[in-house]
Design a protein around this motif. Structure first.
Motif, PDB file in Angstrom:
ATOM      1  N   ARG A 312       0.808  -1.213   0.000  1.00  0.00           N
ATOM      2  CA  ARG A 312       0.000   0.000   0.000  1.00  0.00           C
ATOM      3  C   ARG A 312       0.844   1.266   0.000  1.00  0.00           C
ATOM      4  O   ARG A 312       0.339   2.352  -0.306  1.00  0.00           O
ATOM      5  N   HIS A 316      -2.066   2.076  -5.228  1.00  0.00           N
ATOM      6  CA  HIS A 316      -3.355   2.616  -4.788  1.00  0.00           C
ATOM      7  C   HIS A 316      -4.443   1.571  -4.670  1.00  0.00           C
ATOM      8  O   HIS A 316      -5.468   1.795  -4.014  1.00  0.00           O
ATOM      9  N   ASP A 318      -4.985  -3.104  -4.821  1.00  0.00           N
ATOM     10  CA  ASP A 318      -4.386  -4.419  -5.002  1.00  0.00           C
ATOM     11  C   ASP A 318      -4.471  -4.761  -6.490  1.00  0.00           C
ATOM     12  O   ASP A 318      -5.571  -4.860  -7.047  1.00  0.00           O
TER      13      ASP A 318
END
Length: 535
Positions: A312, A316, A318
């Motif tokens: 993260r 921004h 997965d």
């Protein structure tokens, strides 16, 4: 949770893009893939406008779709006809699609100048066409062409035009930024005015990207209440393109909490994006958000160190939610983290205190300063890694090559012959071959000397060959004496891989890339056999 329907016009509006040409079979294959993605509406073309669309609509009648409703697209009836004897409307109905979309003029200037009719007659064309079709198909969608420009110039008439379509039976009114020049702040105020004037109407958005705002404008329209978004896969379309569904859909699903195609289908987004690119014979845009190869690629050492702790920090979303994956690039900006990540990805578990890591990093930075770029040639990097570990297989040893190019007549093709001497398993192999240019001749001569020992080399095929002149590299003297980088993409029945070479001499650079390509093929075959033996 709010739901928004996705209307894909890749096969119609997208097909108007420069360099994009689709056959009827191409369109059918893409339509199936869009259906698998969970697209709600597929606008397939304009029946009767060209032989390709006519062929497609004839063929598609025998096919069924699990998720999508097929749409035929056309215009309001001609000024000189009535709906009953208009060839355009007849062709739309003959397509036998459950949904028909027609566009009409909502900018007063377009009605009077482009179409050459009075403002009242333009409203009649809209009213008559929509009413005629609405009584004959499941659903009619009205595309309000040039709506935002029309609203700026004459808001009362633009609103009257879409009200007329709604009262005639249009199930949805699509506000079109046809010229793609509307700023998001302007679009916002216009959509609010439409929502106030027609509170019970189903509103959609169709944006073009001439101001690089098609995605932003589409999302803003949805935020304000639009229930349908029109766009294309990869943003293909006329001029600067249409709103890019590959960006709109994940933003709706992951950022705005609005369901479009659902999380399971969202994971097919990258595959669909690449499928459409390949079918259209266009290279995928590597820096495209969400689905581009570079969307989740990390080069700087500090970035890589951070994502290894928590992705993260520099991602921004997965990447797997859209079918993509995280990539770590190798370059002169790399740190130990890049080396450790990449070696583990390749199946080699190195400890951060291993001296090989520092040696590899030093070699990598030196090679990159000369023009090597291992981020795009990972097969060459793995061979360099094995050499640093002292584990590079000795499939053959180079001794000598000689290349002759001769041109005897002005209009004749040059003649090329290559001679190669190598040692293979203790034997000297001296081979020669002709070819279409020096690289092809060298490749053929080298393979001639190797295939007796490694028959599987007959499986590999050259898929791509690129040469780039490098300016600013270490020891670069410029001009025709510059370094060149050669990238070769090779494939067999299992996979594809990229290798490279760098030199002042283009033949030497090509030789490096060819040798790496062959060594990598032999390495992968050894690994595959070892894995099969264990199983």
């Amino acid at each position: 949770m709010r739901h928004v329907t996705i209307y894909d016009t890749t096969l119609r509006d997208g097909a108007q893009a420069e360099e994009l040409n689709l056959t009827a079979q191409d369109k059918l294959r893409i339509a199936r893939k869009l259906d698998e993605l969970g697209i709600h509406y597929i606008e397939a073309g304009w029946p009767g406008s060209n032989p390709t669309d006519a062929s497609f609509f004839d063929t598609v009648k025998s096919h069924t779709f699990a998720n999508a409703r097929l749409v035929a697209f056309g215009s309001t009836h001609l000024n000189r006809t009535t709906p009953e004897n208009d060839p355009n409307l007849a062709a739309l109905l003959a397509a036998e699609t459950p949904v028909i979309t027609i566009f009409g003029k909502t900018w007063d200037m377009h009605a009077t100048k482009a179409l050459g009719v009075s403002l009242e007659r333009n409203l009649e064309l809209i009213r008559n066409s929509v009413a005629y079709l609405a009584s004959r198909v499941d659903e009619v969608i009205f595309d309000a062409e040039h709506f935002f420009d029309g609203f700026k110039h004459n808001p009362e008439y633009a609103l009257l035009a879409i009200r007329t379509a709604s009262e005639a039976g249009a199930a949805r009114l699509i506000l079109c930024d046809t010229n793609g020049g509307t700023l998001t702040s302007e679009l916002s105020e216009t959509v609010k005015a439409v929502m106030t004037a027609l509170p019970d109407a189903e509103i959609g958005i169709h944006a073009h990207n001439d101001s690089e705002l098609a995605v932003a404008n589409s999302l803003e329209a949805v935020r304000l209440g639009a229930t349908q978004v029109q766009g294309t896969i990869n943003g293909y379309g006329e001029r600067c393109g249409n709103a890019n569904l590959c960006s709109i859909i994940p933003n709706l699903e992951l950022k705005m909490g609005i369901q479009a195609i659902g999380p399971e289908n969202l994971r097919r987004l990258l595959i669909t994006s690449h499928f459409v690119s390949e079918t259209a014979n266009l290279r995928p845009f590597m820096r495209q958000p969400f689905v581009g190869a570079s969307a989740f690629a990390h080069k700087g050492g500090i970035h890589v160190s951070a994502i290894l702790k928590d992705s993260r920090t520099y991602e921004h979303i997965d990447p797997t939610t859209v079918g993509n994956s995280q990539r770590v690039l190798l370059s002169d900006q790399a740190g130990r983290s890049n080396i450790l990540f990449k070696t583990r990805e390749l199946g080699y578990d190195l400890d951060k205190t291993d001296t090989t890591v520092d040696a590899l990093l030093k070699e990598l930075k030196l090679k990159e300063s000369m023009g090597f770029e291992y981020s795009v040639a990972e097969a060459s990097f793995e061979l360099m890694l094995l050499e640093a570990l002292g584990r590079k297989p000795d499939y053959f040893t180079f001794r000598h090559f000689f290349v002759v190019d001769a041109k005897r007549e002005e209009d004749a093709e040059p003649f090329t012959e290559a001679t190669v001497i190598i040692n293979v398993k203790g034997q000297a192999e001296h081979t020669a071959a002709t070819g279409m240019g020096p690289v092809n001749a060298l490749d053929r001569a080298l393979r001639k000397g190797l295939e007796r020992f490694y028959p599987n080399l007959s499986e590999i095929r050259l898929l791509d060959f690129k040469v780039r002149v490098l300016s600013g590299a270490v020891r670069d003297t410029g001009g025709t004496a510059s370094f060149v980088r050669v990238l070769i993409e090779t494939g067999d029945r299992h996979e594809r891989w990229t290798t490279m070479g760098v030199s002042h001499n283009i033949i030497e650079a090509s030789w490096q890339a060819v040798v790496d390509s062959i060594n990598y093929k032999l390495l992968r075959d050894d690994k595959r056999r070892a894995k099969e033996a264990k199983e």
